[in-house]
Scaffold this motif. Structure first.
Motif, PDB file in Angstrom:
ATOM      1  N   SER A   1       0.816  -1.219   0.000  1.00 16.77           N
ATOM      2  CA  SER A   1       0.000   0.000   0.000  1.00 16.77           C
ATOM      3  C   SER A   1       0.847   1.266   0.000  1.00 16.77           C
ATOM      4  O   SER A   1       0.357   2.342  -0.352  1.00 16.77           O
ATOM      5  N   SER A   2       2.128   1.156   0.398  1.00 22.29           N
ATOM      6  CA  SER A   2       3.011   2.324   0.348  1.00 22.29           C
ATOM      7  C   SER A   2       3.334   2.708  -1.093  1.00 22.29           C
ATOM      8  O   SER A   2       3.742   3.835  -1.369  1.00 22.29           O
ATOM      9  N   VAL A   3       3.146   1.776  -2.033  1.00 17.83           N
ATOM     10  CA  VAL A   3       3.405   2.039  -3.451  1.00 17.83           C
ATOM     11  C   VAL A   3       2.099   2.341  -4.183  1.00 17.83           C
ATOM     12  O   VAL A   3       1.951   3.371  -4.832  1.00 17.83           O
ATOM     13  N   LEU A   4       1.129   1.446  -4.076  1.00 22.53           N
ATOM     14  CA  LEU A   4      -0.177   1.635  -4.695  1.00 22.53           C
ATOM     15  C   LEU A   4      -1.235   1.554  -3.609  1.00 22.53           C
ATOM     16  O   LEU A   4      -1.405   0.519  -2.971  1.00 22.53           O
ATOM     17  N   THR A   5      -1.941   2.645  -3.381  1.00 23.97           N
ATOM     18  CA  THR A   5      -2.967   2.660  -2.345  1.00 23.97           C
ATOM     19  C   THR A   5      -4.126   1.746  -2.724  1.00 23.97           C
ATOM     20  O   THR A   5      -4.316   1.385  -3.896  1.00 23.97           O
ATOM     21  N   ARG A   6      -4.916   1.391  -1.735  1.00 24.17           N
ATOM     22  CA  ARG A   6      -6.074   0.533  -1.956  1.00 24.17           C
ATOM     23  C   ARG A   6      -7.052   1.176  -2.937  1.00 24.17           C
ATOM     24  O   ARG A   6      -7.613   0.506  -3.813  1.00 24.17           O
ATOM     25  N   GLU A   7      -7.251   2.499  -2.800  1.00 17.77           N
ATOM     26  CA  GLU A   7      -8.180   3.194  -3.684  1.00 17.77           C
ATOM     27  C   GLU A   7      -7.671   3.187  -5.122  1.00 17.77           C
ATOM     28  O   GLU A   7      -8.438   3.005  -6.068  1.00 17.77           O
ATOM     29  N   TYR A   8      -6.341   3.377  -5.287  1.00 14.20           N
ATOM     30  CA  TYR A   8      -5.802   3.397  -6.646  1.00 14.20           C
ATOM     31  C   TYR A   8      -5.847   2.003  -7.266  1.00 14.20           C
ATOM     32  O   TYR A   8      -6.069   1.863  -8.472  1.00 14.20           O
ATOM     33  N   CYS A   9      -5.644   0.976  -6.469  1.00 12.93           N
ATOM     34  CA  CYS A   9      -5.766  -0.391  -6.971  1.00 12.93           C
ATOM     35  C   CYS A   9      -7.189  -0.663  -7.466  1.00 12.93           C
ATOM     36  O   CYS A   9      -7.390  -1.332  -8.491  1.00 12.93           O
ATOM     37  N   THR A  10      -8.176  -0.132  -6.753  1.00 12.46           N
ATOM     38  CA  THR A  10      -9.564  -0.277  -7.206  1.00 12.46           C
ATOM     39  C   THR A  10      -9.755   0.415  -8.541  1.00 12.46           C
ATOM     40  O   THR A  10     -10.401  -0.126  -9.454  1.00 12.46           O
ATOM     41  N   TYR A  11      -9.187   1.616  -8.677  1.00 17.37           N
ATOM     42  CA  TYR A  11      -9.289   2.315  -9.964  1.00 17.37           C
ATOM     43  C   TYR A  11      -8.633   1.505 -11.080  1.00 17.37           C
ATOM     44  O   TYR A  11      -9.193   1.373 -12.176  1.00 17.37           O
ATOM     45  N   LEU A  12      -7.439   0.946 -10.828  1.00 17.12           N
ATOM     46  CA  LEU A  12      -6.766   0.149 -11.841  1.00 17.12           C
ATOM     47  C   LEU A  12      -7.617  -1.048 -12.259  1.00 17.12           C
ATOM     48  O   LEU A  12      -7.664  -1.418 -13.438  1.00 17.12           O
ATOM     49  N   GLY A  13      -8.301  -1.644 -11.285  1.00 13.85           N
ATOM     50  CA  GLY A  13      -9.175  -2.768 -11.600  1.00 13.85           C
ATOM     51  C   GLY A  13     -10.350  -2.350 -12.466  1.00 13.85           C
ATOM     52  O   GLY A  13     -10.738  -3.070 -13.395  1.00 13.85           O
ATOM     53  N   LEU A  14     -10.925  -1.180 -12.179  1.00  7.50           N
ATOM     54  CA  LEU A  14     -12.028  -0.676 -12.997  1.00  7.50           C
ATOM     55  C   LEU A  14     -11.539  -0.296 -14.390  1.00  7.50           C
ATOM     56  O   LEU A  14     -12.202  -0.575 -15.397  1.00  7.50           O
ATOM     57  N   GLU A  15     -10.380   0.328 -14.450  1.00  8.02           N
ATOM     58  CA  GLU A  15      -9.810   0.705 -15.744  1.00  8.02           C
ATOM     59  C   GLU A  15      -9.532  -0.530 -16.590  1.00  8.02           C
ATOM     60  O   GLU A  15      -9.777  -0.552 -17.800  1.00  8.02           O
ATOM     61  N   ASP A  16      -9.043  -1.586 -15.941  1.00 12.13           N
ATOM     62  CA  ASP A  16      -8.737  -2.825 -16.650  1.00 12.13           C
ATOM     63  C   ASP A  16      -9.999  -3.461 -17.221  1.00 12.13           C
ATOM     64  O   ASP A  16      -9.958  -4.108 -18.271  1.00 12.13           O
ATOM     65  N   ALA A  17     -11.119  -3.283 -16.532  1.00 12.63           N
ATOM     66  CA  ALA A  17     -12.377  -3.902 -16.974  1.00 12.63           C
ATOM     67  C   ALA A  17     -13.174  -3.011 -17.922  1.00 12.63           C
ATOM     68  O   ALA A  17     -14.152  -3.478 -18.516  1.00 12.63           O
ATOM     69  N   ALA A  18     -12.773  -1.751 -18.074  1.00 18.02           N
ATOM     70  CA  ALA A  18     -13.559  -0.784 -18.836  1.00 18.02           C
ATOM     71  C   ALA A  18     -13.622  -1.139 -20.315  1.00 18.02           C
ATOM     72  O   ALA A  18     -12.665  -1.647 -20.902  1.00 18.02           O
ATOM     73  N   LEU A  19     -14.767  -0.845 -20.916  1.00 15.83           N
ATOM     74  CA  LEU A  19     -14.941  -0.999 -22.354  1.00 15.83           C
ATOM     75  C   LEU A  19     -14.507   0.256 -23.097  1.00 15.83           C
ATOM     76  O   LEU A  19     -14.066   0.193 -24.241  1.00 15.83           O
TER      77      LEU A  19
END
Length: 339
Positions: A109-127
């Motif tokens: 979490s010191s590198v990628l916060t929990r919130e940013y990881c959630t965003y990356l997951g949404l971005e990865d799934a985005a159409l």
């Protein structure tokens, strides 16, 4: 953005809908739990006490930001008087989501916060992605040198810098993977002339931007410096697979990034993006603008080409300011701010 089913339809999809990624599974799971809580007329703080949490902590789980264990789900379902079939489906969904690890979960979490990881997951799934970047090239399109320069003064510890650099390199793969999302991107002209790193690094970054713009699923436009964007912040609008609503990731004035799916936020930023697209340069004009900027940072060395000078503050691209294009931009622009 497509019309998505309202949140109250989530429970009716249990057993019929299989989220395609762990992030979407947590998001769907959280909305189901929120719906159960609201059906019982419980406030978040009162429900959270059932599992010895705070209301804020339960909120992060209902938003799909945090992982939730099957045992906690069972305790909440008892409090919400969910039936046995609902409880079983929700617990199994949580187990399936926990069994899959995405690359961003490898970082602390010191590198990628929990919130940013959630965003990356949404971005990865985005159409589809719609992005506006007024001041800097957005992260998925950055070269390694450009991104490293943006971290100067932000991440001071070497292991954090290294982790962020590694994560960024993996992040860039989203646009060149199989079945990539479509990307509609508007970049502010000032980003082309704002020096990040060395002049050579800027030239390489802009040439990389041209190669990305050549991809068939990418539409890139440049917003001229003299257009009043009303100080609209950087943001990304993500269109997700149904039944998930769109997601918005934007940066507030204090520098913090926020994630939202509130209809009011989605509507506001969608309309802003449409206005920005309307007054931005056309695709060909934008490619010309990027090429022009790249030559200014690193002109081709010839016997009659003087050594390049890089003014500290270039406010507009003189090479593109022909009377024809100026007249066209003026007719599209108007005087009202876009934001």
């Amino acid at each position: 953005m497509p019309n998505n089913p309202p949140p109250e339809s989530r429970l009716s999809l249990l057993g019929r809908y299989e989220p395609p990624s762990p992030t979407l599974a947590r998001r769907f799971l959280g909305r189901c739990l929120e719906e159960l809580r609201l059906q019982r007329g419980l406030r978040r703080a009162a429900a959270a006490r059932t599992v010895n949490w705070s209301g804020k902590w339960l909120g992060s789980h209902e938003a799909g930001v945090a992982r939730i264990t099957p045992e906690t789900i069972a305790a909440l379902c008892r409090r919400y008087r969910a039936d046995e079939a609902q409880t079983t489906e929700l617990r199994e969904l949580a187990k399936r989501a926990a069994n899959v690890q995405d690359w961003w979960n490898e970082y602390p979490s010191s590198v990628l916060t929990r919130e940013y990881c959630t965003y990356l997951g949404l971005e990865d799934a985005a159409l589809q992605q719609r992005r506006y970047a007024p001041n800097l090239i957005p992260e998925p399109l950055r070269t390694r040198d450009y991104h490293r320069a943006t971290l100067s003064g932000i991440a001071t510890q070497p292991h954090i810098q290294l982790g962020l650099q590694q994560a960024q390199q993996r992040h860039t793969q989203i646009l060149v993977r199989n079945n990539p999302p479509s990307l509609n991107l508007v970049i502010g002209e000032r980003a082309l002339y704002r020096q990040v790193g060395t002049p050579d690094a800027m030239a390489r970054q802009l040439r990389h931007l041209l190669s990305i713009a050549a991809l068939p699923h990418v539409q890139l436009q440049i917003l001229p410096e003299d257009v009043n964007d009303g100080e609209a912040p950087p943001y990304a609008l993500l269109e997700l697979p149904e039944p998930e609503p769109p997601a918005l990731h934007w940066q507030r004035r204090e520098g913090r990034w926020f994630l939202s799916s509130k209809p009011a936020h989605i509507d506001q930023f969608t309309k802003t993006f449409e206005r920005i697209q309307h007054v931005a340069l056309t695709t060909q004009e934008s490619l010309d603008a990027i090429s022009c900027a790249a030559r200014k940072w690193h002109p081709v060395a010839t016997s009659h080409t003087p050594k390049a000078q890089f003014p500290p503050n270039i406010s507009r691209m003189v090479d593109l300011a022909s009377d024809r294009r100026s007249a066209r931009r003026t007719s599209r622009r108007g005087s009202d701010p876009l934001w």
